[in-house]
Design a protein around this motif. Structure first.
Motif, mmCIF file in Angstrom:
data_model
loop_
_atom_site.group_PDB
_atom_site.id
_atom_site.type_symbol
_atom_site.label_atom_id
_atom_site.label_comp_id
_atom_site.label_asym_id
_atom_site.label_seq_id
_atom_site.Cartn_x
_atom_site.Cartn_y
_atom_site.Cartn_z
ATOM 1 N N MET A 13 33.573 41.305 39.398
ATOM 2 C CA MET A 13 34.645 42.307 39.451
ATOM 3 C C MET A 13 35.678 42.007 38.373
ATOM 4 O O MET A 13 36.055 40.849 38.184
ATOM 5 C CB MET A 13 35.319 42.302 40.824
ATOM 6 C CG MET A 13 36.465 43.289 40.963
ATOM 7 S SD MET A 13 37.406 43.069 42.478
ATOM 8 C CE MET A 13 38.310 41.569 42.096
ATOM 9 N N ILE A 14 36.109 43.037 37.694
ATOM 10 C CA ILE A 14 37.138 42.911 36.663
ATOM 11 C C ILE A 14 38.382 43.670 37.125
ATOM 12 O O ILE A 14 38.309 44.858 37.444
ATOM 13 C CB ILE A 14 36.648 43.478 35.325
ATOM 14 C CG1 ILE A 14 35.426 42.707 34.828
ATOM 15 C CG2 ILE A 14 37.769 43.437 34.288
ATOM 16 C CD1 ILE A 14 34.795 43.307 33.600
ATOM 17 N N GLU A 15 39.503 42.979 37.172
ATOM 18 C CA GLU A 15 40.778 43.623 37.499
ATOM 19 C C GLU A 15 41.453 44.069 36.205
ATOM 20 O O GLU A 15 41.549 43.296 35.246
ATOM 21 C CB GLU A 15 41.691 42.667 38.261
ATOM 22 C CG GLU A 15 43.034 43.278 38.620
ATOM 23 C CD GLU A 15 43.929 42.324 39.395
ATOM 24 O OE1 GLU A 15 45.153 42.538 39.404
ATOM 25 O OE2 GLU A 15 43.394 41.363 39.982
ATOM 26 N N ASP A 16 41.887 45.324 36.191
ATOM 27 C CA ASP A 16 42.542 45.894 35.013
ATOM 28 C C ASP A 16 43.907 46.413 35.427
ATOM 29 O O ASP A 16 44.016 47.261 36.317
ATOM 30 C CB ASP A 16 41.674 47.025 34.446
ATOM 31 C CG ASP A 16 42.191 47.552 33.111
ATOM 32 O OD1 ASP A 16 43.247 47.087 32.645
ATOM 33 O OD2 ASP A 16 41.534 48.441 32.539
ATOM 34 N N ARG A 17 44.953 45.897 34.803
ATOM 35 C CA ARG A 17 46.325 46.333 35.092
ATOM 36 C C ARG A 17 46.860 47.069 33.872
ATOM 37 O O ARG A 17 46.935 46.504 32.785
ATOM 38 C CB ARG A 17 47.218 45.135 35.413
ATOM 39 C CG ARG A 17 46.884 44.479 36.757
ATOM 40 C CD ARG A 17 47.505 43.105 36.870
ATOM 41 N NE ARG A 17 48.970 43.147 36.787
ATOM 42 C CZ ARG A 17 49.783 43.217 37.839
ATOM 43 N NH1 ARG A 17 49.271 43.266 39.052
ATOM 44 N NH2 ARG A 17 51.085 43.226 37.683
ATOM 45 N N GLN A 18 47.234 48.328 34.066
ATOM 46 C CA GLN A 18 47.762 49.156 32.996
ATOM 47 C C GLN A 18 49.249 49.405 33.237
ATOM 48 O O GLN A 18 49.626 50.058 34.213
ATOM 49 C CB GLN A 18 47.012 50.491 32.942
ATOM 50 C CG GLN A 18 45.559 50.373 32.550
ATOM 51 C CD GLN A 18 45.404 49.918 31.104
ATOM 52 O OE1 GLN A 18 46.117 50.377 30.220
ATOM 53 N NE2 GLN A 18 44.462 49.021 30.864
#
Length: 371
Positions: free
Chosen positions: A1-6
């Motif tokens: 799983m990759i967490e992406d915070r924009q």
């Protein structure tokens, strides 16, 4: 799983907000899925459902049972979540612009139409890839504008590349139902039978450019423009899932709904699984066939039927009582159909919309969605 915070653009010194997504099985080659909840930040059923879905996806990824990428945005509107007034959430409309958070998405076909003139070929699959690449280009070129506008763009950057887009909402008091385009009828039926939706409301263009139609209408517009010269795919499947009413928030129901979403992922080849849809075929009706029930006077609202009830023309479905004059006026159904939603409040002003009934005959035009 990759967490992406924009990050979203700061509106004032010392303040910042961001969107978070979780991407599962990014290197797989099967169909891709995007799910989000809380775009209307006063609607919590979908938010809780995704909290129960995330560990199911983590387990499936760890076991190698995900065959396609799945991106989940567990809270799609951090702006609206903070906007309250008089101890009540205002998560449906932006307090600054008064615009509905689920309207006014960029018109992608207009943004990319001209740049496709010299890129399309007679290969339909290649054209689909070209169009998706053009979507990404156009979104990168758009000015971020206000924080809410930047939020819309950020969500589309994640979602416009997906094959299946599910936007989880709820109504005030409602049966489980969904909104979809007519372009993928088999998938609409499959989704409804997997999640237990008893009603599917279908329309190609509902007006207002809501999030779900920001993924389907551009393909329709591009087929209108280029279809006589080049093969244009029908594009992504996108649906708005209305998970009952605002008070239908409990762990047991959310866990059941999350398991049903996993059944859908298995049914479309994204996840491994043997179980098929366990629910009956939904009633499929045109969104333009819905009628609004207006309050005949101000007063106290009481209902004779609950959401999900089939009603007949002339049937009394509720009353509005004026406590000053003791006048009690009946509300009747103007059509045969399904009363699928009712307003939250049990008080009303004359002329307010109190309920919606879905019927078979198209009759409305223009913007078909309530604001």
């Amino acid at each position: 799983m990759i967490e992406d915070r924009q990050p979203l653009p700061s509106t004032a010194p010392g303040t910042t907000r961001h969107l978070t997504s979780y991407l599962f099985a990014p290197d797989t080659t099967g169909p891709s899925v995007y799910l989000q909840a809380g775009l209307h930040a006063d609607e919590m059923p979908g938010v809780l459902i995704l909290q129960h879905l995330l560990p199911l996806l983590e387990d499936a990824e760890a076991a190698g049972r995900l065959h396609g990428p799945v991106r989940v945005v567990p809270l799609a509107n951090p702006i609206g979540l903070t906007q309250w007034a008089h101890n009540k959430p205002m998560g449906r409309h932006d307090a600054d612009s008064l615009r509905n958070f689920n309207r006014y998405y960029p018109e992608m076909a207009a943004l990319i139409g001209d740049r496709l003139e010299n890129r399309l070929t007679q290969d339909e699959a290649a054209n689909g890839a070209v169009i998706r690449a053009a979507f990404a280009e156009a979104l990168e070129e758009l000015p971020s504008g206000t924080e809410a506008e930047a939020q819309r763009i950020a969500l589309l950057r994640w979602s416009l590349q997906a094959d299946h887009v599910l936007d989880l909402h709820c109504d005030h008091w409602a049966m489980l139902h969904l909104y979809a385009s007519p372009t993928h009828p088999q998938t609409t039926s499959l989704l409804a039978r997997c999640i237990g939706a008893g009603l599917a409301l279908i329309e190609a263009v509902s007006g207002g450019n809501a999030f779900d139609e920001a993924h389907t209408v551009p393909w329709l517009r591009l087929r209108d423009r280029y279809g006589d010269r080049f093969p244009i795919p029908v594009g992504a499947f996108s649906a708005t899932l209305e998970y009952r009413g605002q008070f239908d928030v409990d762990d047991a129901t959310a866990a059941w709904d999350a398991a049903n979403l996993m059944t859908f992922l298995a049914a479309i080849g994204v996840a491994a699984g043997d179980a098929g849809p366990a629910h009956p075929e939904p009633e499929t009706l045109p969104l333009s066939g819905t009628v609004e029930i207006l309050a005949p006077q101000g007063g106290v609202v009481t209902w004779a039927v609950a959401p999900g009830a089939r009603v007949a023309t002339g049937q009394i479905i509720g009353h509005v009582t004026d406590a000053m004059t003791r006048q009690r006026l009946a509300m009747t159904s103007p059509i045969d159909g399904i009363l699928y939603r009712q307003e939250l409040w049990r008080s009303c002003l004359r002329g307010q919309v109190l309920a919606d009934i879905a019927g078979k005959e198209p009759g409305r035009s223009g913007n078909l969605l309530s604001d």
